[in-house]
Motif scaffolding. Structure first.
Motif: not given
Length: 323
Positions: A52-55, A98-115, A216-222
Motif C-alpha cells: 500500500a505504501m509503494l502504491s 488530458l495527458l495528465a489524466a493518462v499519467a494518473t491512470f498509467v502511473g498510479g492506478a495501474v501500478f496500484s492495482l497490479y501491486d 482500493c487506491i488503484g480503484a480511486l485513481l481510476l
C-alpha cells in the motif's frame, strides 16, 4: 430593469462556464508537495515492505507528473494568437491536461492495482510499520495544505461568480484547478486507506489488508483519471456556451438594426474566459452594404460588452430559406 437583471444573470452563467483564475501557484504548490511525499513514501514502502505504501508512492509520482503537465498546459495555452494559430492556443491546455489524466491512470492506478493483486496472490512479509506511519502523517499534512490552496482558489472563483462550489467544479474549464482539487482529495483518501492496510496487517499479521488497500487506491485513481479525462475530452471535442446564454446572444443579435433573423448560431468555449461566437444572420433585403457592415460592428460590440468572455465574433450574411 428586467433586461439588466437578465443580462447580469446570464453573464454569471457565462463566467461560471468559462471562468477560472490563474492556477500556476496552485499547481506549483501541489507539485512540490507531491515530489517530496513520493520520495518519502517510496523509502517507507521499502523499509516496511508495504504494498500500500509503494502504491501510494506511485500515486504521488503520478501526481507530480500530472502537475508538471498542468504547468506546461498553463504556459502554452497562454501564448497569443499568431499567423499559424489564428484562434490562439487556449485549447492546448486541455491536451496537456488530458495527458495528465493518462499519467494518473498509467502511473498510479495501474501500478496500484497490479501491486495489490500481486500482494494478495503472493503474500508479503510485513516489516516495521513505524516509518510508514510517520510518513503518512507528514504526507497528510502536506497534502492537506496543497488541497487547501486548491479549494481556496476554487471557492473564491465560485463565490465571485455566485454559484455553488460543486457546480463551479463541475462546469469550470479551468481543469488545472479541478485536477488539483480531485487529485489531492484522492491523495488524502489514499493515505487513509494505506494507513488502514498497515494497521490491519499489523494487527492480524496478514498481508491481505495491505493488498486490499492497494486495490482500493488503484480503484480511486481510476475514477479520478476517468473524471479528468472525460472533462478535458469534452472541451477538446467542443463545448458550447450554456443554452440560456446562447438564447441571450441570439436576442442581442436580433436587437441590432438591419438584422432580421439568426439562421444559425454556433458558440465554442476555447478556454477559461475565452469563447467564440459564429452566426449566420439574415439582414434586411433593402439594407445597403454600409449598413450591413455597421450592423456587424454593432453586433460584435454588443456581444463583447454583454459577455466579456466572447473574444471572437464571426457573422455570415445568410438569407432565410424561402419556401
Amino acid at each position: 430593469m428586467a433586461r439588466a437583471g437578465t443580462a447580469k444573470a446570464v453573464r454569471k452563467t457565462v463566467q461560471e462556464d468559462t471562468g477560472g483564475g490563474e492556477s500556476t501557484f496552485t499547481v506549483i504548490v501541489a507539485a512540490l508537495a507531491n515530489l517530496g511525499i513520493a520520495l518519502a513514501k517510496a523509502v517507507a514502502g521499502v523499509i516496511s515492505g508495504s504494498s500500500a505504501m509503494l502504491s501510494e508512492a506511485a500515486h504521488s509520482v503520478a501526481d507530480t507528473v500530472t502537475e508538471v503537465l498542468l504547468l506546461a498546459s498553463l504556459k502554452r495555452s497562454a501564448k497569443p494568437a499568431d499567423e499559424d494559430h489564428p484562434l490562439g492556443h487556449g485549447p492546448e491546455r486541455y491536451i496537456w491536461a488530458l495527458l495528465a489524466a493518462v499519467a494518473t491512470f498509467v502511473g498510479g492506478a495501474v501500478f496500484s492495482l497490479y501491486d495489490g493483486i500481486h500482494t494478495l496472490v503472493e503474500g508479503e512479509e510485513i516489516g516495521d510499520p513505524l516509518v510508514s506511519y510517520v510518513v503518512l502523517a507528514v504526507a497528510f499534512l502536506l497534502e492537506s495544505y496543497s488541497l487547501r490552496t486548491g479549494l481556496k482558489q476554487a471557492r473564491g472563483e465560485a463565490a465571485r461568480f455566485r454559484v455553488s462550489f460543486g457546480r463551479y467544479l463541475r462546469r469550470t474549464p479551468d481543469t488545472a484547478v479541478k485536477a488539483v482539487v480531485l487529485e489531492d482529495s484522492a491523495a488524502l483518501a489514499g493515505l487513509v486507506l494505506a494507513a488502514g492496510g498497515l494497521l490491519g496487517g499489523q494487527l492480524t499479521g496478514s498481508g491481505v489488508w495491505d493488498g486490499a488497500a492497494s486495490l482500493c487506491i488503484g480503484a480511486l485513481l481510476l475514477y479520478v483519471a476517468w473524471v479528468l479525462g472525460r472533462s478535458n475530452a469534452e472541451f477538446l471535442i467542443g463545448r458550447p456556451l450554456p443554452a440560456r446564454v446562447r438564447e441571450r446572444i441570439r436576442a442581442e443579435l436580433l436587437a441590432v438594426e438591419h438584422i432580421e433573423a439568426v439562421v444559425e448560431l454556433t458558440t465554442l468555449v476555447q478556454g477559461p474566459r475565452e469563447a467564440l461566437v459564429a452566426a449566420k444572420v439574415d439582414f434586411r433585403d433593402l439594407s445597403t452594404a454600409a449598413q450591413v457592415e455597421g450592423a456587424c460592428e454593432q453586433a460584435e460590440r454588443r456581444l463583447r460588452e454583454a459577455f466579456p468572455v466572447v473574444r471572437r465574433v464571426y457573422l455570415d450574411p445568410t438569407p432565410v430559406p424561402r419556401r
